[in-house]
Scaffold this motif. Structure first.
Motif, PDB file in Angstrom:
ATOM      1  N   UNK A   1       0.882  -0.952  -0.343  1.00 29.03           N
ATOM      2  CA  UNK A   1      -0.050   0.122   0.273  1.00 29.03           C
ATOM      3  C   UNK A   1       1.007   1.369   0.151  1.00 29.03           C
ATOM      4  N   UNK A   2       1.908   1.292   0.769  1.00 31.84           N
ATOM      5  CA  UNK A   2       3.091   2.091   1.193  1.00 31.84           C
ATOM      6  C   UNK A   2       3.631   2.873  -0.879  1.00 31.84           C
ATOM      7  N   UNK A   3       3.747   1.263  -1.384  1.00 33.47           N
ATOM      8  CA  UNK A   3       4.749   1.875  -2.445  1.00 33.47           C
ATOM      9  C   UNK A   3       3.957   2.642  -3.434  1.00 33.47           C
ATOM     10  N   UNK A   4       2.555   1.754  -4.068  1.00 32.50           N
ATOM     11  CA  UNK A   4       1.506   1.515  -5.335  1.00 32.50           C
ATOM     12  C   UNK A   4       1.097   3.584  -4.392  1.00 32.50           C
ATOM     13  N   UNK A   5       0.904   3.687  -3.000  1.00 28.85           N
ATOM     14  CA  UNK A   5       0.460   5.018  -3.107  1.00 28.85           C
ATOM     15  C   UNK A   5       2.111   6.354  -3.510  1.00 28.85           C
ATOM     16  N   UNK A   6       2.808   5.970  -3.685  1.00 27.87           N
ATOM     17  CA  UNK A   6       3.994   6.968  -3.948  1.00 27.87           C
ATOM     18  C   UNK A   6       3.901   6.627  -5.376  1.00 27.87           C
ATOM     19  N   UNK A   7       3.554   5.552  -5.841  1.00 27.38           N
ATOM     20  CA  UNK A   7       3.322   5.447  -7.223  1.00 27.38           C
ATOM     21  C   UNK A   7       2.299   5.711  -7.723  1.00 27.38           C
ATOM     22  N   UNK A   8       1.200   5.821  -7.263  1.00 24.82           N
ATOM     23  CA  UNK A   8      -0.314   6.604  -8.564  1.00 24.82           C
ATOM     24  C   UNK A   8      -0.278   7.789  -7.985  1.00 24.82           C
ATOM     25  N   UNK A   9       0.995   8.126  -6.779  1.00 21.36           N
ATOM     26  CA  UNK A   9       1.218  10.207  -6.923  1.00 21.36           C
ATOM     27  C   UNK A   9       1.593  10.062  -8.068  1.00 21.36           C
ATOM     28  N   UNK A  10       2.894   9.573  -8.694  1.00 20.63           N
ATOM     29  CA  UNK A  10       3.607  10.370 -10.100  1.00 20.63           C
ATOM     30  C   UNK A  10       3.215   9.881 -11.165  1.00 20.63           C
ATOM     31  N   UNK A  11       0.967   9.871 -10.683  1.00 20.89           N
ATOM     32  CA  UNK A  11       0.739   9.890 -12.778  1.00 20.89           C
ATOM     33  C   UNK A  11      -0.391  10.386 -13.003  1.00 20.89           C
ATOM     34  N   UNK A  12      -0.801  10.136 -13.241  1.00 20.56           N
ATOM     35  CA  UNK A  12      -2.533  11.266 -13.246  1.00 20.56           C
ATOM     36  C   UNK A  12      -3.626  10.265 -13.249  1.00 20.56           C
ATOM     37  N   UNK A  13      -4.661  10.787 -12.809  1.00 16.14           N
ATOM     38  CA  UNK A  13      -5.778   9.668 -12.680  1.00 16.14           C
ATOM     39  C   UNK A  13      -6.230   8.750 -13.799  1.00 16.14           C
ATOM     40  N   UNK A  14      -6.098   9.376 -14.716  1.00 15.99           N
ATOM     41  CA  UNK A  14      -6.695   8.929 -15.739  1.00 15.99           C
ATOM     42  C   UNK A  14      -5.662   8.142 -16.519  1.00 15.99           C
ATOM     43  N   UNK A  15      -4.682   7.501 -15.508  1.00 19.21           N
ATOM     44  CA  UNK A  15      -3.567   6.409 -16.158  1.00 19.21           C
ATOM     45  C   UNK A  15      -4.114   4.732 -16.179  1.00 19.21           C
ATOM     46  N   UNK A  16      -5.338   4.680 -15.127  1.00 20.56           N
ATOM     47  CA  UNK A  16      -5.635   3.330 -15.451  1.00 20.56           C
ATOM     48  C   UNK A  16      -7.165   3.609 -14.998  1.00 20.56           C
ATOM     49  N   UNK A  17      -7.906   2.762 -15.930  1.00 20.17           N
ATOM     50  CA  UNK A  17      -9.215   2.385 -15.070  1.00 20.17           C
ATOM     51  C   UNK A  17      -9.824   1.947 -13.822  1.00 20.17           C
ATOM     52  N   UNK A  18      -8.714   1.923 -12.879  1.00 21.67           N
ATOM     53  CA  UNK A  18      -8.984   2.133 -11.274  1.00 21.67           C
ATOM     54  C   UNK A  18      -8.801   2.980 -10.962  1.00 21.67           C
ATOM     55  N   UNK A  19      -8.375   3.493 -11.082  1.00 22.47           N
ATOM     56  CA  UNK A  19      -7.956   5.431 -10.150  1.00 22.47           C
ATOM     57  C   UNK A  19      -9.059   6.540 -10.687  1.00 22.47           C
ATOM     58  N   UNK A  20     -10.214   6.277 -12.025  1.00 22.09           N
ATOM     59  CA  UNK A  20     -10.972   6.819 -12.399  1.00 22.09           C
ATOM     60  C   UNK A  20     -11.576   7.030 -11.958  1.00 22.09           C
TER      61      UNK A  20
END
Length: 295
Positions: A50-69
């Motif tokens: 969870x820690x690593x994924x939070x850092x990774x998701x913060x470096x991309x746009x919200x539309x970079x993956x359907x699960x982030x949209x």
């Protein structure tokens, strides 16, 4: 007043019940050790993921993956409810069901359609009695399960969210804190949220922060890690619920054993009281008969 035979039968029955509750306490204690070892080994992995994924998701746009949209105008809310298959564990299942029912009512009040995915017979049987639809229901699985069950539930959730048939997904499970404390947890699963962890808050306050280097690019890693993250969270919820179930059952059976001891003591006192009254009555009849003969 109750007859001596009836009281004696009650004492025998309570003693047999005490033997059952004591045996169930010992079985739950043995199962708890194994379940506790599993969740203690898996929690650090899930937390670091969870820690690593939070850092990774913060470096991309919200539309970079359907699960982030985040879907516009969400209409369908899916609740993944994880309970046990068996009862006799106090209010453990009732607390989880109450948390799920509160969430379902909140979403229904704002006009959303609520559906359930149930892992555990107790939760499935409850939802069947309500107006909500069950997309998937797993009974007799929580006693012996592995990551395959979490994978099946996770794929159903991921495919539904990507196909826009689900707009919000929540996971409800029982978190094992201590043997005496199990807490119902409501975790927003999708759209993916990566709130700041306590460790990150302390790092931000002290000015220190972990830096991760990713290879290949962040978007390629998200495509692989986001689905796995959903399955990991579901599996952790199942492990926590299994461990909490055994702890709650052990405590419930321990309380039941103590209550049996109290009932045996109370019935023994009543038995002695009735027997003494019977002896006294017989003595009075003998004395009365002797006095009558003298007269």
């Amino acid at each position: 007043m109750a007859a001596l035979k009836d009281i004696r039968l009650k004492i025998v029955g309570v003693r047999k019940t005490k033997q059952i509750t004591k045996a169930m306490n010992m079985v739950a204690s043995a199962k708890l050790r194994g379940a506790q070892a599993r969740i203690e080994c898996f929690r650090p992995y899930a937390a670091k993921f969870r820690d690593m994924l939070g850092d990774l998701a913060g470096k991309v746009e919200s539309g970079a993956h359907p699960l982030l949209t985040v879907h516009d105008e969400p209409k369908v809310c899916v609740i993944v409810l994880v309970t046990s298959d068996r009862g006799l564990c106090g209010s453990f299942n009732a607390n989880l069901i109450a948390a799920a029912n509160r969430l379902a009512q909140e979403k229904s009040r704002i006009g959303m359609t609520v559906k359930f995915i149930c892992a555990g017979k107790k939760g499935r049987d409850f939802v069947r009695k309500t107006k909500y639809e069950i997309l998937l229901g797993y009974g007799d699985k929580m006693g012996h399960f592995d990551f395959t069950l979490a994978h099946e539930v996770g794929m159903e959730v991921i495919n539904g969210y990507q196909e826009l048939s689900m707009d919000e997904v929540y996971l409800i499970y029982g978190e094992f804190v201590t043997i005496a404390k199990q807490v119902p947890v409501t975790l927003p699963l999708l759209p993916l949220q990566t709130p700041e962890t306590p460790a990150e808050s302390e790092a931000a306050a002290s000015g220190a922060r972990s830096e991760y280097l990713y290879e290949p690019q962040e978007e390629a890693l998200l495509a692989e890690l986001l689905p796995r993250y959903v399955k990991v969270q579901i599996y952790r919820g199942m492990l926590d619920t299994s461990c909490s179930e055994h702890a709650a059952r052990m405590a419930a059976m321990d309380n039941a054993t103590r209550n049996c001891d109290d009932m045996i003591l109370s019935l023994t006192r009543l038995f002695n009281k009735v027997r003494q009254a019977s002896i006294t009555s017989d003595l009075m009849d003998i004395v009365g008969g002797a006095e009558a003969l003298k007269g």
